[in-house]
Design a protein around this motif. Structure first.
Motif, PDB file in Angstrom:
ATOM      1  N   VAL A 199      -1.565   2.106 -15.836  1.00  0.00           N
ATOM      2  CA  VAL A 199      -1.486   0.671 -16.153  1.00  0.00           C
ATOM      3  C   VAL A 199      -2.780  -0.030 -15.728  1.00  0.00           C
ATOM      4  O   VAL A 199      -3.323  -0.874 -16.455  1.00  0.00           O
ATOM      5  CB  VAL A 199      -0.268   0.036 -15.454  1.00  0.00           C
ATOM      6  CG1 VAL A 199      -0.311  -1.482 -15.567  1.00  0.00           C
ATOM      7  CG2 VAL A 199       1.026   0.569 -16.057  1.00  0.00           C
ATOM      8  N   SER A 200      -3.299   0.326 -14.540  1.00  0.00           N
ATOM      9  CA  SER A 200      -4.533  -0.291 -14.041  1.00  0.00           C
ATOM     10  C   SER A 200      -5.712   0.020 -14.953  1.00  0.00           C
ATOM     11  O   SER A 200      -6.546  -0.852 -15.244  1.00  0.00           O
ATOM     12  CB  SER A 200      -4.827   0.200 -12.618  1.00  0.00           C
ATOM     13  OG  SER A 200      -3.821  -0.192 -11.724  1.00  0.00           O
ATOM     14  N   VAL A 201      -5.794   1.264 -15.421  1.00  0.00           N
ATOM     15  CA  VAL A 201      -6.870   1.651 -16.340  1.00  0.00           C
ATOM     16  C   VAL A 201      -6.736   0.885 -17.661  1.00  0.00           C
ATOM     17  O   VAL A 201      -7.737   0.458 -18.253  1.00  0.00           O
ATOM     18  CB  VAL A 201      -6.848   3.178 -16.591  1.00  0.00           C
ATOM     19  CG1 VAL A 201      -7.823   3.551 -17.702  1.00  0.00           C
ATOM     20  CG2 VAL A 201      -7.186   3.926 -15.315  1.00  0.00           C
ATOM     21  N   PRO A 259       7.321  12.889  -3.905  1.00  0.00           N
ATOM     22  CA  PRO A 259       8.437  12.228  -4.608  1.00  0.00           C
ATOM     23  C   PRO A 259       8.021  10.965  -5.371  1.00  0.00           C
ATOM     24  O   PRO A 259       8.733  10.522  -6.267  1.00  0.00           O
ATOM     25  CB  PRO A 259       9.403  11.877  -3.467  1.00  0.00           C
ATOM     26  CG  PRO A 259       9.036  12.782  -2.344  1.00  0.00           C
ATOM     27  CD  PRO A 259       7.564  12.979  -2.460  1.00  0.00           C
ATOM     28  N   TYR A 260       6.872  10.381  -5.009  1.00  0.00           N
ATOM     29  CA  TYR A 260       6.445   9.119  -5.627  1.00  0.00           C
ATOM     30  C   TYR A 260       5.244   9.319  -6.549  1.00  0.00           C
ATOM     31  O   TYR A 260       4.719   8.343  -7.101  1.00  0.00           O
ATOM     32  CB  TYR A 260       6.071   8.106  -4.529  1.00  0.00           C
ATOM     33  CG  TYR A 260       7.135   7.938  -3.486  1.00  0.00           C
ATOM     34  CD1 TYR A 260       8.198   7.052  -3.673  1.00  0.00           C
ATOM     35  CD2 TYR A 260       7.104   8.681  -2.304  1.00  0.00           C
ATOM     36  CE1 TYR A 260       9.186   6.909  -2.719  1.00  0.00           C
ATOM     37  CE2 TYR A 260       8.093   8.539  -1.340  1.00  0.00           C
ATOM     38  CZ  TYR A 260       9.132   7.652  -1.549  1.00  0.00           C
ATOM     39  OH  TYR A 260      10.111   7.513  -0.600  1.00  0.00           O
ATOM     40  N   LEU A 261       4.812  10.568  -6.721  1.00  0.00           N
ATOM     41  CA  LEU A 261       3.573  10.849  -7.429  1.00  0.00           C
ATOM     42  C   LEU A 261       3.617  10.349  -8.875  1.00  0.00           C
ATOM     43  O   LEU A 261       2.644   9.766  -9.365  1.00  0.00           O
ATOM     44  CB  LEU A 261       3.299  12.358  -7.399  1.00  0.00           C
ATOM     45  CG  LEU A 261       1.847  12.789  -7.603  1.00  0.00           C
ATOM     46  CD1 LEU A 261       0.934  12.101  -6.611  1.00  0.00           C
ATOM     47  CD2 LEU A 261       1.725  14.302  -7.462  1.00  0.00           C
ATOM     48  N   GLY A 262       4.750  10.562  -9.550  1.00  0.00           N
ATOM     49  CA  GLY A 262       4.872  10.118 -10.941  1.00  0.00           C
ATOM     50  C   GLY A 262       4.691   8.623 -11.082  1.00  0.00           C
ATOM     51  O   GLY A 262       3.978   8.140 -11.974  1.00  0.00           O
ATOM     52  N   VAL A 280      -4.614   2.047  -2.052  1.00  0.00           N
ATOM     53  CA  VAL A 280      -6.024   2.343  -1.799  1.00  0.00           C
ATOM     54  C   VAL A 280      -6.526   3.541  -2.606  1.00  0.00           C
ATOM     55  O   VAL A 280      -7.494   3.418  -3.370  1.00  0.00           O
ATOM     56  CB  VAL A 280      -6.264   2.587  -0.286  1.00  0.00           C
ATOM     57  CG1 VAL A 280      -7.722   2.983  -0.044  1.00  0.00           C
ATOM     58  CG2 VAL A 280      -5.925   1.329   0.508  1.00  0.00           C
ATOM     59  N   ILE A 281      -5.873   4.701  -2.454  1.00  0.00           N
ATOM     60  CA  ILE A 281      -6.330   5.908  -3.173  1.00  0.00           C
ATOM     61  C   ILE A 281      -6.262   5.707  -4.694  1.00  0.00           C
ATOM     62  O   ILE A 281      -7.237   6.003  -5.400  1.00  0.00           O
ATOM     63  CB  ILE A 281      -5.522   7.148  -2.745  1.00  0.00           C
ATOM     64  CG1 ILE A 281      -5.697   7.425  -1.247  1.00  0.00           C
ATOM     65  CG2 ILE A 281      -5.927   8.360  -3.567  1.00  0.00           C
ATOM     66  CD1 ILE A 281      -7.125   7.719  -0.834  1.00  0.00           C
ATOM     67  N   PRO A 282      -5.128   5.219  -5.246  1.00  0.00           N
ATOM     68  CA  PRO A 282      -5.112   4.955  -6.699  1.00  0.00           C
ATOM     69  C   PRO A 282      -6.192   3.966  -7.129  1.00  0.00           C
ATOM     70  O   PRO A 282      -6.800   4.130  -8.186  1.00  0.00           O
ATOM     71  CB  PRO A 282      -3.706   4.378  -6.940  1.00  0.00           C
ATOM     72  CG  PRO A 282      -2.878   4.954  -5.840  1.00  0.00           C
ATOM     73  CD  PRO A 282      -3.788   4.995  -4.653  1.00  0.00           C
ATOM     74  N   ASN A 283      -6.430   2.929  -6.305  1.00  0.00           N
ATOM     75  CA  ASN A 283      -7.469   1.951  -6.645  1.00  0.00           C
ATOM     76  C   ASN A 283      -8.838   2.614  -6.726  1.00  0.00           C
ATOM     77  O   ASN A 283      -9.638   2.305  -7.618  1.00  0.00           O
ATOM     78  CB  ASN A 283      -7.507   0.828  -5.611  1.00  0.00           C
ATOM     79  CG  ASN A 283      -6.393  -0.181  -5.810  1.00  0.00           C
ATOM     80  OD1 ASN A 283      -5.699  -0.148  -6.823  1.00  0.00           O
ATOM     81  ND2 ASN A 283      -6.199  -1.061  -4.849  1.00  0.00           N
ATOM     82  N   ILE A 284      -9.116   3.504  -5.780  1.00  0.00           N
ATOM     83  CA  ILE A 284     -10.412   4.197  -5.788  1.00  0.00           C
ATOM     84  C   ILE A 284     -10.576   5.003  -7.073  1.00  0.00           C
ATOM     85  O   ILE A 284     -11.636   4.971  -7.714  1.00  0.00           O
ATOM     86  CB  ILE A 284     -10.535   5.101  -4.545  1.00  0.00           C
ATOM     87  CG1 ILE A 284     -10.711   4.236  -3.292  1.00  0.00           C
ATOM     88  CG2 ILE A 284     -11.709   6.071  -4.696  1.00  0.00           C
ATOM     89  CD1 ILE A 284     -10.686   5.010  -1.997  1.00  0.00           C
TER      90      ILE A 284
END
Length: 565
Positions: A42-44, A31-34, A148-152
């Motif tokens: 944004v981080s990239v 449900p939060y994947l988007g 954590v996972i998105p940061n990686i």
């Protein structure tokens, strides 16, 4: 050969468990994947802007060396700084809100799972343990999946972007910086399994710590009654020392890995600095280019270092996911959506047996409580009276035998959690919640009007003392009914059950704290209700049997039925 087979079997088991982890985490994250992907984009983007900032910095330094800096370069430089500052603040805010929503989503689903699961399954977990899994473990999972996972992933993209930019300027420095990556991967693999073990131990020690605090505070009168203040304080210190031991081991391992990585990166930076300084001395590059080299070299090292720093977070995800999954594996209660019976209700039990583990409480018992019966259940303490009620209400399920409810028209309904919709239950002890008297009574009927509440209070002989309270129905009482007497709390519990006007009423020692006159008045009113409900009264008082037409005597796993009057 036997050891090889054992290792292979263990490997397959761990692999299957790993697939379960990923499947479970994906289900909760979907449900939060988007929003998580948007946060990564944004981080990239900030990474790209950071690279542009480094390039602009090089140009401004070179302009300064030539004695002239353009206004446009300064403006671009300032705009990039503002964009990075504002963008980082926006990213942090968005991540914090997403983290909170994600963690609450897990807690809500776990909470819903607990309250809808088989009651006996939830009793295998201490309340403090379930609280730790719903709070600390859910928080670890949310932080891992949102940050954590998105940061990686972002760090890996950043590594590719920065490496490409540096490679166009200096192939040697780019390859040298990237050479550090295998060191990080090897170290991460070596530490991963040990960190997971320590993380689980940290969570288990937190469970013991919280459970002890929760129990001792809930039973503070017992602590005081046995002069146990010093003893309990010392025990809390021992639990804290145990937790500190595992936190210390985990922290030492993380600190050691950070030291190795930091040392490796410093050596790499030293090489880059000496190499760039040599090129300046030979006039091969400008000061601006040297600044760009060192900045980009550092930006390659940063993602690798960040990947190592995020390793404990990855370990926490899987350690905590396993603990939450344990709760999710509790089977749900059986529940029939359709109610097939109406009016006055009875219950029939055929050849029922029940055992906790291997100890049988009941063996092949049968009885019939007819619609409108008032049945008194008596027997020695610990003989199984409350267990019988839990069976009839499907809190626990029979080891064998059949239980069904029926009405005067002959319609039947098999035992399931649905029977509680027409059974009003008053358990032993004080079961009030903190909050107003009104809210406590409305637990029995959510949409109850004031008129209905006062009617129930009348039935439970509560009106007189509630009217005298400072704020009447809106008087706030504390946990376990702090602010009212034991007898008053018991009567409020009765009112909460009676407001439902159920066809079937179960009172488990529900009048034990009442004086005989109040008890007699309450039972008289209950027996005079029209239509008359079926009622089960567990009691040690012979006076209660005056209002019953049948008596069930529990003895050694059997039931003897006596007719009264």
């Amino acid at each position: 050969m036997g050891k090889l087979k054992q290792y292979y079997k263990k490997y397959k088991s761990q692999k299957a468990r790993g697939r379960d982890y990923f499947k479970w985490l994906y289900t909760y994250t979907k449900p939060y994947l988007g929003r998580i992907i948007a946060l990564m984009i944004v981080s990239v983007l900030w990474t790209y802007i950071g690279i542009e900032y480094s390039i602009v910095s090089q140009k401004i330094i070179d302009m300064a060396g030539n004695g002239h800096i353009t206004k446009s370069a300064i403006i671009v430089f300032m705009v990039l700084i503002i964009i990075m500052l504002v963008g980082q603040a926006f990213e942090d805010l968005f991540a914090a809100l997403l983290n909170e929503k994600y963690s609450f989503g897990i807690r809500k689903q776990v909470y819903d799972k607990i309250i809808r699961s088989v009651w006996l399954g939830t009793q295998k977990f201490h309340t403090g343990d379930m609280m730790t899994r719903m709070t600390s473990d859910a928080g670890n999972i949310a932080n891992g999946m949102v940050r954590v996972i998105p940061n990686i992933i972002v760090f890996l993209i950043e590594l590719i972007l920065v490496f490409s930019t540096l490679y166009t300027s200096s192939k040697l420095l780019a390859v040298t910086a990237l050479f550090l990556t295998p060191i990080g991967i090897v170290l991460a693999y070596a530490l991963g399994r040990k960190l997971k073990k320590y993380q689980i131990k940290v969570q288990e020690s937190e469970t013991a710590y919280r459970s002890f605090i929760q129990e001792s505070l809930a039973n503070i009168l017992v602590v005081k009654a046995f002069s146990g203040e010093d003893r309990f304080s010392d025990e809390l210190t021992n639990l804290r020392n145990s937790r500190f031991n595992w936190v210390w081991k985990k922290s030492k391992l993380s600190a050691a890995s950070n030291l190795v990585m930091s040392g490796t990166f410093q050596l790499g930076y030293m090489f880059a600095f000496i190499y760039a300084a040599g090129q300046i001395s030979r006039g091969e590059i400008t000061f601006g280019t040297m600044t760009l080299f060192l900045t980009l070299f550092g930006r390659i090292q940063a993602p690798i270092a960040s990947l190592m720093r995020e390793l404990p977070g990855v370990v926490s995800i899987f350690a905590s996911a396993g603990r939450v999954m344990d709760i999710q594996e509790i089977p749900l209660e059986d529940r029939f959506t359709d109610r097939d019976i109406k009016g006055t209700i009875g219950v029939k039990v055929n050849n029922l047996s029940f055992a906790y583990d291997k100890d049988f409480i009941f063996s092949d018992i049968s009885f019939d409580i007819k619609p409108g019966d008032f049945v008194g259940i008596v027997g020695k303490s610990g003989i199984g009276k409350t267990t019988l009620i839990r069976l009839l209400m499907n809190f626990i399920t029979p080891s064998s035998g059949d239980v069904y409810y029926y009405d005067t028209l002959g319609s039947k309904m098999q035992l399931s959690a649905t029977v509680r919709e027409f059974v009003s239950y008053v358990p032993q002890g004080n079961t009030l919640f903190s909050g107003t008297i009104r809210k406590n009574i409305q637990i029995g009927k959510e949409d109850a009007t004031d008129e209905e509440i006062w009617e129930a209070l009348d039935m439970a002989v509560c009106r007189e003392f509630v009217e005298k309270l400072p704020n009447g129905l809106d008087t706030v009482i504390g946990e376990k009914g702090v602010g009212v007497s034991e007898g008053q709390a018991q009567r409020l519990g009765l009112a909460r059950a009676l407001i439902r006007k159920s066809e079937f009423v179960v009172l488990d020692e529900a009048t034990s704290a009442l004086d005989e006159d109040t008890e007699s008045l309450l039972l008289k009113r209950l027996s005079e209700l029209t239509p008359k409900p079926t009622c089960i009264l567990i009691t040690h008082r012979k006076s209660v049997l005056d209002y019953c037409n049948r008596e069930f005597v529990l003895e050694d796993g059997s039931i003897k039925v006596k007719e009264i009057g």
